[in-house]
Design an enzyme around this catalytic site. Sequence first.
Site, PDB file in Angstrom:
ATOM      1  N   CYS A   2      57.065  54.427  50.034  1.00 21.68           N
ATOM      2  CA  CYS A   2      57.869  55.020  51.101  1.00 21.68           C
ATOM      3  C   CYS A   2      57.346  56.410  51.464  1.00 21.68           C
ATOM      4  CB  CYS A   2      59.308  55.184  50.645  1.00 21.68           C
ATOM      5  SG  CYS A   2      60.033  53.679  50.013  1.00 21.68           S
ATOM      6  N   TRP A  79      59.161  51.081  51.899  1.00 22.55           N
ATOM      7  CA  TRP A  79      58.471  49.986  51.202  1.00 22.55           C
ATOM      8  C   TRP A  79      59.533  49.358  50.308  1.00 22.55           C
ATOM      9  CZ3 TRP A  79      57.025  48.801  46.060  1.00 22.55           C
ATOM     10  CH2 TRP A  79      55.997  47.868  45.921  1.00 22.55           C
ATOM     11  N   GLY A 106      61.864  56.524  45.874  1.00 18.02           N
ATOM     12  CA  GLY A 106      62.168  56.414  44.445  1.00 18.02           C
ATOM     13  C   GLY A 106      63.197  55.324  44.208  1.00 18.02           C
ATOM     14  N   LYS A 490      38.830  44.810  44.195  1.00 19.66           N
ATOM     15  CA  LYS A 490      38.631  45.153  45.616  1.00 19.66           C
ATOM     16  C   LYS A 490      38.733  43.904  46.477  1.00 19.66           C
ATOM     17  CE  LYS A 490      39.110  48.520  45.672  1.00 19.66           C
ATOM     18  NZ  LYS A 490      39.209  49.486  44.613  1.00 19.66           N
ATOM     19  N   HIS A 509      34.583  30.765  27.103  1.00 18.13           N
ATOM     20  CA  HIS A 509      35.745  30.597  26.217  1.00 18.13           C
ATOM     21  C   HIS A 509      36.960  30.135  27.011  1.00 18.13           C
ATOM     22  CE1 HIS A 509      33.574  32.198  22.791  1.00 18.13           C
ATOM     23  NE2 HIS A 509      33.096  33.130  23.607  1.00 18.13           N
TER      24      HIS A 509
HETATM   25  C1  F6R Z   1      43.092  49.734  44.043  1.00 19.21           C
HETATM   26  C2  F6R Z   1      43.901  50.922  43.923  1.00 19.21           C
HETATM   27  C3  F6R Z   1      44.931  50.966  42.866  1.00 19.21           C
HETATM   28  C4  F6R Z   1      45.022  52.386  42.276  1.00 19.21           C
HETATM   29  C5  F6R Z   1      46.200  52.463  41.290  1.00 19.21           C
HETATM   30  C6  F6R Z   1      46.254  53.806  40.613  1.00 19.21           C
HETATM   31  O1  F6R Z   1      42.141  49.851  45.053  1.00 19.21           O
HETATM   32  O2  F6R Z   1      43.758  51.844  44.674  1.00 19.21           O
HETATM   33  O3  F6R Z   1      44.698  50.023  41.872  1.00 19.21           O
HETATM   34  O4  F6R Z   1      43.823  52.680  41.641  1.00 19.21           O
HETATM   35  O5  F6R Z   1      47.391  52.224  41.970  1.00 19.21           O
HETATM   36  O6  F6R Z   1      46.367  54.823  41.557  1.00 19.21           O
HETATM   37  P1  F6R Z   1      46.028  56.323  41.200  1.00 19.21           P
HETATM   38  O7  F6R Z   1      44.557  56.409  40.953  1.00 19.21           O
HETATM   39  O8  F6R Z   1      46.452  57.102  42.392  1.00 19.21           O
HETATM   40  O9  F6R Z   1      46.806  56.664  39.967  1.00 19.21           O
END
Ligand code: F6R
Length: 613
Positions: A2, A79, A106, A490, A509
């Site tokens: 959000c 969101w 939150g 990705k 495995h």
């Molecule tokens: C994938 C991606 C997420 C973030 C994860 C952690 O492309 O961006 O998996 O890596 O949500 O986010 P940070 O690095 O902001 O703690």
Amino acid sequence: MCGIVGYVGSKSACDVLLGGLKRLEYRGYDSAGIAVVESGQLGILKDKGKVRDLEQTVYATWDETFRRRVGLGIAHTRWATHGSPTAANAHPHTDQSGRLAMVHNGIIENYAALKQQLAAKGHRFLSQTDSEVLIHLIGEFYQGNLCEAVCAALKHVEGTYGIAVVSADAPEAIVVARKGSPLVIGLGENETIVASDVSAIIAHTRQVIYLDDDDVAIITRAGAEVRNAHNVPVSRAVANVDWDAGAAEKGGYEHFMLKEIFEQPDALQNSLRGRLDPAMGTAILSGLALSPRELAGIRRIVIVGCGTSLHAGMVGKYYFEELAGMPTEVEQAAEYRYRNPIIQPEDMVVAISQSGETADTLAAVREAKQKGALVVGLCNVVGSTIARETGRGIYLHAGPEIGVASTKAFTCQLAVLLMMALKLGRCRRLSRQTGIEIGDEIRTIPDLVKRVLAGNDEIVRVAQQYATARDFFFLGRGCMYPVAMEGALKLKEISYIHAEGYHAAELKHGPIALLDDQVPVLAMLNDIAGRDKMVSNVQECRARHAPTIGVVTEGDTDVVQNVDEIIRIPRCSHLTAPIPTAVALQLFSYHVARIRNCPIDQPRNLAKSVTVE
Ligand code: F6R
């Protein structure tokens, strides 16, 4: 997740709020709404859908004179957590009187109990959200002083919040509060803007205050008065944001993700700048604030993170063990925080987070600090909560990362981890000469990435062959195993193709049962230790008719005959190879997703910064 924007000042609040919401769109959302205060009345418009839909509604409902006149308001992109995306569940929500409105990021964990108590007092709720309960509670305490009512209500709340609240009776002020969900206040000329993310603010001002947990602030056009949870004034430093609005724009690229992939040579250069000491063969990482003697005293490293940052940590383990001879563990942050982890006095906990706001990583930091560990943050967002709470660490300096899929932050994380390992290694067992040689290799990273980017067209061609696949395996060994996991992450997050990153040795495995001519395998066949074993594993896949793509080192002609397609990366050491390899995989995923017509910068169900557990 959000997004919140609030504005009070001399400009049209509608324009500033809608502009701010557009800047926050990258975070991922499903509904949008706005509340303004004008002539003692609240005006609220909200619905599921995009900010541009909200904008159309605003223009159709409020005429230009009204829109120009309005100088105060709050807005939100939601969101969904509690309740599906609908107009009723969209923010802002109002209290029982309909004279207070609030936007919330939150989760209010005890909302069900609070709702029951309020319902018993006659409150009627219009949504399924936890947020609506909070504004009703604030309304219950409201006796003409909004800040007092917010402080009183928050005493009864369990959970996390970043909120902005307005009252129809107070057209000059917004009250905001935070706990576990970021809020930044921008201080402009005769205007003040508050947002959950600095990118909604920088078009107006670069002077900002980052609120701490439990802070409450009264925002007027003259500035912000910050108070603690007991409504007592506290002082908070004003910081200067060192990037401008242009850095958060697409700059001619079709997607932020593509722009950020192509920005990597510069981002990496910025990460490395001034941090390599060619004379001493070490790295200069002043943010660590630890002397060589203190660094030499560290006995174990524990790395925590989530998603892409976790994968970076897994590569980091190879660096720390090899260069510094340091036992290193890598843990998913949520697992770490709930496991009652054992922490020794000589441990160093490294928290990796692009956003610096990820809820589980932040909680892991707090747990490690509580147990007396030395905690270091590797963050990209300056002034983020993890960066501030760790108090020591290394900024990535990758610049703002807007695309939901993390790209440049990952490669900068690897570069920073490599420099950290070099520094720790030099404090322990690496000779000056070896340190100089590793430093020289690190310096070539931006150029290695440039050369991968120059091969973009070839990667497009490979992507075209496989864009219709339903499943994919990414295989690697050693430090290429986490790179394979990152490649698979990705691909799945932006193209919606089911992809698994696997250790090549682990395939037989179990998962090998899934292979057939419809399941391509992308193998990290870089010319580094373990390559020959990787080649054997690829043969096993081919024997099951799986189409194979190899990431191979330029000039390594032997390996080419073992795969159907190749993606070339420049020759480099095993320490630097994860970086150009990751870039090649980013491009591959990007092009597959583009060919499949996926919404690359805002994949379904995803949010840029995961501030809930
Ligand atoms: C994938 C991606 C997420 C973030 C994860 C952690 O492309 O961006 O998996 O890596 O949500 O986010 P940070 O690095 O902001 O703690």
